[in-house]
Structure formats: structure tokens, C-alpha cells
Design an enzyme around this catalytic site. Structure first.
Site, PDB file in Angstrom:
ATOM      1  N   ALA A   9       0.841  -1.220   0.000  1.00 33.26           N
ATOM      2  CA  ALA A   9       0.000   0.000   0.000  1.00 33.26           C
ATOM      3  C   ALA A   9       0.867   1.258   0.000  1.00 33.26           C
ATOM      4  CB  ALA A   9      -0.945  -0.006   1.204  1.00 33.26           C
ATOM      5  N   ILE A  12       6.096   2.402  -3.924  1.00 35.61           N
ATOM      6  CA  ILE A  12       6.581   1.495  -4.979  1.00 35.61           C
ATOM      7  C   ILE A  12       5.773   0.193  -4.985  1.00 35.61           C
ATOM      8  CG2 ILE A  12       8.616   0.393  -6.004  1.00 35.61           C
ATOM      9  CD1 ILE A  12      10.348   2.294  -4.264  1.00 35.61           C
ATOM     10  N   GLY A  13       5.409  -0.286  -3.791  1.00 33.05           N
ATOM     11  CA  GLY A  13       4.651  -1.545  -3.684  1.00 33.05           C
ATOM     12  C   GLY A  13       3.303  -1.452  -4.394  1.00 33.05           C
ATOM     13  N   ASP A 136      20.111   1.284  -2.974  1.00 31.57           N
ATOM     14  CA  ASP A 136      21.518   1.614  -3.245  1.00 31.57           C
ATOM     15  C   ASP A 136      22.183   2.260  -2.031  1.00 31.57           C
ATOM     16  OD1 ASP A 136      20.219   4.099  -3.345  1.00 31.57           O
ATOM     17  OD2 ASP A 136      20.981   4.652  -5.332  1.00 31.57           O
ATOM     18  N   GLU A 137      21.382   2.718  -1.071  1.00 27.32           N
ATOM     19  CA  GLU A 137      21.967   3.423   0.080  1.00 27.32           C
ATOM     20  C   GLU A 137      22.780   2.497   0.976  1.00 27.32           C
ATOM     21  OE1 GLU A 137      19.553   6.433   1.872  1.00 27.32           O
ATOM     22  OE2 GLU A 137      18.275   6.559   0.103  1.00 27.32           O
ATOM     23  N   LYS A 163      18.283  -1.281   6.528  1.00 25.11           N
ATOM     24  CA  LYS A 163      18.106  -2.011   5.269  1.00 25.11           C
ATOM     25  C   LYS A 163      19.243  -3.024   5.077  1.00 25.11           C
ATOM     26  CE  LYS A 163      15.327  -1.529   2.595  1.00 25.11           C
ATOM     27  NZ  LYS A 163      13.943  -2.119   2.519  1.00 25.11           N
ATOM     28  N   PRO A 214      13.114  23.684   0.849  1.00 28.23           N
ATOM     29  CA  PRO A 214      14.292  23.634   1.738  1.00 28.23           C
ATOM     30  C   PRO A 214      15.374  22.680   1.232  1.00 28.23           C
ATOM     31  CG  PRO A 214      12.507  22.333   2.656  1.00 28.23           C
ATOM     32  CD  PRO A 214      11.999  22.872   1.354  1.00 28.23           C
ATOM     33  N   ASN A 258      20.815  17.752  -6.550  1.00 21.85           N
ATOM     34  CA  ASN A 258      19.526  18.141  -5.989  1.00 21.85           C
ATOM     35  C   ASN A 258      19.044  19.499  -6.499  1.00 21.85           C
ATOM     36  OD1 ASN A 258      19.472  15.771  -4.581  1.00 21.85           O
ATOM     37  ND2 ASN A 258      20.166  16.653  -2.635  1.00 21.85           N
ATOM     38  N   ARG A 282      21.419  17.865   6.219  1.00 21.71           N
ATOM     39  CA  ARG A 282      21.095  16.614   6.922  1.00 21.71           C
ATOM     40  C   ARG A 282      22.372  16.117   7.582  1.00 21.71           C
ATOM     41  NH1 ARG A 282      18.957  12.001   2.958  1.00 21.71           N
ATOM     42  NH2 ARG A 282      16.910  12.862   3.433  1.00 21.71           N
TER      43      ARG A 282
HETATM   44  P1  NAD Z   1       6.782   3.748   1.503  1.00 21.81           P
HETATM   45  O1  NAD Z   1       7.170   4.316   2.823  1.00 21.81           O
HETATM   46  O2  NAD Z   1       5.980   4.569   0.549  1.00 21.81           O
HETATM   47  O3  NAD Z   1       5.973   2.386   1.719  1.00 21.81           O
HETATM   48  C1  NAD Z   1       6.266   1.462   2.730  1.00 21.81           C
HETATM   49  C2  NAD Z   1       5.015   0.632   2.984  1.00 21.81           C
HETATM   50  O4  NAD Z   1       5.324  -0.350   3.973  1.00 21.81           O
HETATM   51  C3  NAD Z   1       3.842   1.453   3.527  1.00 21.81           C
HETATM   52  O5  NAD Z   1       2.656   1.120   2.840  1.00 21.81           O
HETATM   53  C4  NAD Z   1       3.767   1.038   4.997  1.00 21.81           C
HETATM   54  O6  NAD Z   1       2.447   1.110   5.523  1.00 21.81           O
HETATM   55  C5  NAD Z   1       4.275  -0.385   4.925  1.00 21.81           C
HETATM   56  N1  NAD Z   1       4.846  -0.877   6.202  1.00 21.81           N
HETATM   57  C6  NAD Z   1       5.747  -0.254   6.997  1.00 21.81           C
HETATM   58  N2  NAD Z   1       6.029  -1.016   8.072  1.00 21.81           N
HETATM   59  C7  NAD Z   1       5.294  -2.155   7.926  1.00 21.81           C
HETATM   60  C8  NAD Z   1       5.156  -3.348   8.699  1.00 21.81           C
HETATM   61  N3  NAD Z   1       5.828  -3.524   9.852  1.00 21.81           N
HETATM   62  N4  NAD Z   1       4.334  -4.314   8.249  1.00 21.81           N
HETATM   63  C9  NAD Z   1       3.634  -4.158   7.089  1.00 21.81           C
HETATM   64  N5  NAD Z   1       3.711  -3.051   6.331  1.00 21.81           N
HETATM   65  C10 NAD Z   1       4.538  -2.070   6.747  1.00 21.81           C
HETATM   66  O7  NAD Z   1       8.150   3.279   0.841  1.00 21.81           O
HETATM   67  P2  NAD Z   1       8.560   3.104  -0.684  1.00 21.81           P
HETATM   68  O8  NAD Z   1       9.244   4.332  -1.113  1.00 21.81           O
HETATM   69  O9  NAD Z   1       7.426   2.561  -1.449  1.00 21.81           O
HETATM   70  O10 NAD Z   1       9.679   1.983  -0.516  1.00 21.81           O
HETATM   71  C11 NAD Z   1       9.340   0.608  -0.586  1.00 21.81           C
HETATM   72  C12 NAD Z   1      10.587  -0.215  -0.394  1.00 21.81           C
HETATM   73  O11 NAD Z   1      11.540   0.127  -1.389  1.00 21.81           O
HETATM   74  C13 NAD Z   1      11.276   0.020   0.955  1.00 21.81           C
HETATM   75  O12 NAD Z   1      11.721  -1.212   1.434  1.00 21.81           O
HETATM   76  C14 NAD Z   1      12.441   0.936   0.612  1.00 21.81           C
HETATM   77  O13 NAD Z   1      13.517   0.738   1.494  1.00 21.81           O
HETATM   78  C15 NAD Z   1      12.770   0.470  -0.788  1.00 21.81           C
HETATM   79  N6  NAD Z   1      13.383   1.497  -1.653  1.00 21.81           N
HETATM   80  C16 NAD Z   1      12.798   2.728  -1.778  1.00 21.81           C
HETATM   81  C17 NAD Z   1      13.386   3.672  -2.616  1.00 21.81           C
HETATM   82  C18 NAD Z   1      12.788   5.046  -2.797  1.00 21.81           C
HETATM   83  O14 NAD Z   1      13.455   5.931  -3.361  1.00 21.81           O
HETATM   84  N7  NAD Z   1      11.564   5.302  -2.362  1.00 21.81           N
HETATM   85  C19 NAD Z   1      14.557   3.356  -3.325  1.00 21.81           C
HETATM   86  C20 NAD Z   1      15.105   2.063  -3.181  1.00 21.81           C
HETATM   87  C21 NAD Z   1      14.499   1.151  -2.351  1.00 21.81           C
HETATM   88  P1  TYD Z   2      15.365  11.654  -0.014  1.00 18.32           P
HETATM   89  O1  TYD Z   2      14.137  11.677  -0.877  1.00 18.32           O
HETATM   90  O2  TYD Z   2      15.196  11.711   1.463  1.00 18.32           O
HETATM   91  O3  TYD Z   2      16.217  10.415  -0.475  1.00 18.32           O
HETATM   92  P2  TYD Z   2      17.663   9.879   0.025  1.00 18.32           P
HETATM   93  O4  TYD Z   2      17.252   8.639   0.662  1.00 18.32           O
HETATM   94  O5  TYD Z   2      18.441   9.734  -1.219  1.00 18.32           O
HETATM   95  O6  TYD Z   2      18.326  10.774   0.968  1.00 18.32           O
HETATM   96  O7  TYD Z   2      16.281  12.884  -0.434  1.00 18.32           O
HETATM   97  C1  TYD Z   2      16.832  12.986  -1.727  1.00 18.32           C
HETATM   98  C2  TYD Z   2      17.882  14.062  -1.686  1.00 18.32           C
HETATM   99  O8  TYD Z   2      17.248  15.310  -1.443  1.00 18.32           O
HETATM  100  C3  TYD Z   2      18.893  13.883  -0.560  1.00 18.32           C
HETATM  101  O9  TYD Z   2      20.184  14.283  -1.031  1.00 18.32           O
HETATM  102  C4  TYD Z   2      18.419  14.828   0.510  1.00 18.32           C
HETATM  103  C5  TYD Z   2      17.797  15.957  -0.290  1.00 18.32           C
HETATM  104  N1  TYD Z   2      16.703  16.678   0.410  1.00 18.32           N
HETATM  105  C6  TYD Z   2      16.761  18.077   0.539  1.00 18.32           C
HETATM  106  O10 TYD Z   2      17.721  18.742   0.093  1.00 18.32           O
HETATM  107  N2  TYD Z   2      15.734  18.705   1.196  1.00 18.32           N
HETATM  108  C7  TYD Z   2      14.676  18.028   1.708  1.00 18.32           C
HETATM  109  O11 TYD Z   2      13.773  18.649   2.295  1.00 18.32           O
HETATM  110  C8  TYD Z   2      14.615  16.591   1.541  1.00 18.32           C
HETATM  111  C9  TYD Z   2      13.467  15.776   2.082  1.00 18.32           C
HETATM  112  C10 TYD Z   2      15.659  15.964   0.878  1.00 18.32           C
END
Ligand code: NAD
Ligand code: TYD
Length: 351
Positions: A9, A12-13, A136-137, A163, A214, A258, A282
């Protein structure tokens, strides 16, 4: 295939679930705790879409719940785990939930996969395939060049450490029990339905409201920006074609600093660059991430969306879907915003 999508929900999921139901004949059950970051609104339409509704189910639950995971994995052929706390800034404020879901949650899922696989193997059945969605982090920052799947991990934030811990647990279960486990490491992802506290949606929705954007520190940090549908399809390719036990980087080769991203958003909205406001950095801010993607390319996947088209489509989605994001910018949001940005913006105004 009967697929269990944990955390389906979220951003990405939910894209993965939608695309999987569209592109395959899979049955998909989403299990999600519906934290502040997850919403059933992200899955809207699937229960009424005639081509999907009989193949889609939702269960509200926590991946750290052993009994529930055992039950749900017992009804599945494969599991993809997206569930995590996913925001670095929140992990710096309090890492507790990151560890609970990222370590204990992953452990509960792995235990369920182990038990169900053992049972199936004893009656000549096949193992449950499990894909852990990582990032990738975990590599930590790379000054130049790219990270390869076999590089050492150097996570530097509580988020990326959680992670990496989850990944290590997955690898230990692979070595110890011979399970069918895979890991994906995705780049920074953007697109529709990303929570408004993340960089790109925050900057888009602030700009729509003529609020300051910001930017942390000098704004010269670099990320590789991957469109959400490309990320979802990359995970799908690994699920379908990936070699058991392997790790796959998923990147777009679309690096931007950024400040460039902020300017692209303002240009798309026709707003002044003067909205960009430099604020205190940060803590422990990683400077750059970049990955080699040759391994996943051999599965036939590559990113299709270029950054310019993707950012324009994303800005347009947030413009068209204000009711979706306005409900997220509520009282809890205000408290978070004040804690994260209040002092930063006040300090920046003084300089
Ligand atoms: P998101 O925060 O939008 O979604 C996370 C989901 O997990 C939410 O729906 C939340 O309700 C659910 N969740 C959290 N804790 C839970 C638990 N204990 N049990 C069941 N559900 C739970 O995150 P996203 O951006 O969609 O990321 C999804 C995955 O991809 C994460 O594992 C994240 O580390 C990984 N990821 C994200 C990015 C990115 O840039 N967003 C990049 C690389 C990898
Ligand atoms: P973010 O979406 O938190 O991803 P990451 O996990 O790569 O840190 O942030 C992306 C980049 O943007 C990161 O370099 C931090 C920067 N950032 C800002 O400069 N201002 C902000 O308010 C936020 C949320 C992120």
C-alpha cells in the site's frame, strides 16, 4: 503465481501491485500495516477493475507478526517485501520503527518462508521464492564510479543500516537453509503516489503553494533518479527471471544534483527559482549514489523513462491530484514539518 506483496500500500509496492495485475495472470495479496506512509487509496480501483478484482486481496497486518506471516506465506508461491520505514530524515529523528520492521519484520517473513518451504519440499513441492526490496543506500556514498553488487556495504544512516541488516539476514537464511531468496537494490525512486515528505513530492507540493523549497547544504548531492514504474518492472524481472541467491542493482543512469531537480520542478510549474531556500544540511548526508546495472540488464530489463519526461509527468500528477496529497499534509504532518524544517528555515532567514 500466487504472490504476497508486503508493504504493497506504499509508493513502490502499490505501483508494483498495479502493474503485476495488469501484465500477468498472478493472484496478488497485499499485506500492509498502513503506517502513516501507506494508504488504501494507493490501491484504489483494483477491487473494482473487472480484470483484476478476482485476483486481488488486501490484509491489514504487520510483517513482524509471525503467525500472520506464516498463514499468508502458506497460501503463496512467492513473496516480495517492500515493507519498511523508508525516510532517512525520520530515521535520524528516531530509528526504532526502522529496526523493528527492517530486522524483526524481515526475520518473521524469512521464518515463514523457511517453514513453508520445508513443508513443501518434504512433499516434493517447490520452494517459496522471496525477493527483498533493498536500496543503493546500503553501499554508502560513492565519490566517483559506480557500486557493484559484490561491493562491501557501508551504510551511514540509521535507515540504510536497517536495510543492510535486513539484507544480511536474508543472505544468512540463504546460506543456512538454502532458500530461494533474492535481493534488489533500487536507486532513488520518484513518480505518482510518493509520500509528500520525500524530496521530489515535498518540493512539488511546496512550490504549488508558493512555500520555500528547503534544500539541504550546498544542494550538490547527486542521486540517480529511477521512475517508479521502471523500478516496479525491474523488481518484476528479478522475481520472474532472477538467479536464486543473487543481488540485482536497479538504476536508471539519470544522475542529477539536488539543485537541478529543484529547478526542473520549478520550471515545470512556471515558478521562480527564488523559492529554493538553502537550509542546514542533513546529518551524515551521503554525497552521491550510483550503481552498475549490467547484471539486471542481462535479465532483459532496462529503465525506459528519462528524467525530463518523468519529472514532467510527476509534477502533472501532483497538480491533478491535490485531494490525494492534501490529506497527507494534516496535523501530524505539521508537527513533523515543524520538527524537521522549523529551526532550519528560521536559521536560514537570519543569514
Ligand atoms: P513507503 O514508505 O511509501 O511504503 C512502505 C510501505 O510499507 C507502507 O505502505 C507502509 O504502511 C508499509 N509498512 C511499513 N512497516 C510495515 C510493517 N511492519 N508491516 C507491514 N507493512 C509495513 O516506501 P517506498 O518508497 O514505497 O519503498 C518501498 C521499499 O523500497 C522500501 O523497502 C524501501 O527501502 C525500498 N526502496 C525505496 C526507494 C525510494 O526511493 N523510495 C529506493 C530504493 C528502495
Ligand atoms: P530523499 O528523498 O530523502 O532520499 P535519500 O534517501 O536519497 O536521501 O532525499 C533525496 C535528496 O534530497 C537527498 O540528497 C536529501 C535531499 N533533500 C533536501 O535537500 N531537502 C529536503 O527537504 C529533503 C526531504 C531531501
Amino acid at each position: 503465481m500466487r504472490l504476497l506483496v508486503a508493504g504493497g500500500a506504499g509508493f513502490i509496492g502499490s505501483a508494483f501491485t498495479r502493474r503485476r495485475l495488469q501484465a500477468t495472470a498472478d493472484e496478488v495479496v497485499v499485506v500492509d500495516k498502513l503506517t502513516y506512509a501507506g494508504s488504501l487509496e494507493n490501491l484504489i480501483g483494483l477491487d473494482s477493475d473487472p480484470s483484476a478484482r478476482d485476483r486481488f486481496g488486501f490484509v491489514k497486518g504487520d510483517i513482524a507478526d509471525h503467525q500472520l506471516m506464516h498463514e499468508l506465506v502458506g497460501q503463496s508461491d512467492a513473496v516480495v517485501n517492500f515493507a519498511a520505514e523508508s525516510h532517512v530524515d525520520r530515521s535520524i529523528l528516531d530509528a526504532t520503527a526502522f529496526l523493528r520492521t527492517g530486522v524483526l519484520g524481515v526475520h518473521a517473513l524469512l521464518e515463514a518462508v523457511r517453514e513453508v518451504t520445508d513443508r513443501r519440499r518434504s512433499s516434493a513441492g517447490s520452494a517459496v521464492r522471496f525477493v527483498q526490496v533493498s536500496t543503493d543506500e546500503v553501499y554508502g556514498p560513492v565519490e566517483s564510479g559506480v557500486s557493484y553488487e559484490d561491493d562491501q556495504l557501508h551504510p551511514r544512516s540509521p535507515y540504510s543500516a536497517a536495510k543492510a541488516a535486513g539484507e544480511l539476514l536474508v543472505r544468512s537464511y540463504r546460506e543456512t537453509y538454502g532458500l530461494d531468496l533474492l535481493i534488489t537494490r533500487g536507486a532513488n525512486t520518484y513518480g505518482p503516489r510518493q509520500h509528500v515528505e520525500k524530496f521530489i513530492p515535498l518540493f512539488i507540493t511546496n512550490a504549488i503553494r508558493d512555500m520555500p523549497l528547503p534544500i539541504y547544504g550546498d544542494g550538490q548531492q547527486r542521486r540517480d533518479w529511477l521512475f517508479v514504474d521502471d523500478h516496479a518492472d525491474g523488481i518484476g524481472a528479478v522475481l520472474d527471471e532472477g538467479e536464486s541467491g543473487e543481488i540485482y542493482n536497479i538504476g536508471a543512469d539519470e544522475e542529477r544534483v539536488n539543485r537541478q531537480v529543484a529547478e526542473a520542478i520549478l520550471n515545470a510549474l512556471g515558478k521562480s527559482h527564488s523559492l529554493i531556500t538553502t537550509v542546514a544540511d542533513r546529518r551524515g548526508h551521503d554525497r552521491r549514489y550510483a550503481m552498475d546495472t549490467n547484471r539486471i540488464a542481462r535479465l532483459g530489463w532496462s529503465a525506459r523513462m528519462d528524467f525530463e519526461t518523468g519529472i514532467a509527468a510527476t509534477v502533472e500528477w501532483y497538480r491533478q491530484n491535490e485531494t490525494w496529497w492534501r490529506r497527507l499534509r494534516d496535523a501530524d504532518w505539521d508537527a513533523y514539518y515543524e520538527r524537521q524544517y522549523g529551526w532550519r528555515l528560521a536559521e536560514s532567514a537570519k543569514n
